[in-house]
Design a protein around this motif. Sequence first.
Motif: not given
Length: 217
Positions: A60-61, A66-69, A90-93
């Motif tokens: 989640d972190l 990733r949401h904040f680029s 992998f989906e989380s980045g």
Amino acid sequence: MNILLMEDDPVLSDILLDFLRESYNVDYAFHAQEVYELLETKQYDLFLFDINVTGQNGLDLLQELRHFSNTTPTIFITAYSDTQHLQKAFESGAHDYIKKPFELQELIARIENTKRLFHIETTHEETIGEDMRFHPQTKEIRTSHHTVVLGPKDALLLSYFLKNRHRLISNEELIQNIWNFDSMPSDATLRSHIRTLREIIGKEKIKTVRGEGYLYE
């Protein structure tokens, strides 16, 4: 190479920090909130996150970062072996993962592979004086006339002082951040390392504040 490690197992974190700091600049976070605090003041070349930590988990972190680029390459440490968690990683980045238990050399191999894939610069240097630079990666202090290679603990101490310029640092703080709990040095040993650094970089750089600790200026 600057690495941010998030791991809430104190035994494993001590092992990893002691090992990784032989080759890299590593900061440590016990949980997600400490990660956010460190990111306010510093950029990292690599995140090394445990998935299952106290509070907000690593998945989640990273998804939030990733949401904040934030695109920092990330390797997950995980005790999970099922494909569901790996897929979510992998989906989380994430870019790679390593399963517990693992060999320390395997972790180094994965870090070095990530460094090559993302062309992470390895020539980071710190300015000590007008004609003196410290290269943490190689543990070298270089001037225009000569190069000195520091021992592992001396290099870690100098890196810590450089990260905390103009701040009073107690003996206890230095020991806790440089040594493992099972190999705590005596005050005399710490003074010996400080004396070695002073002989190389100049006595005026590291000041002793009697009864309180040291100040790097």
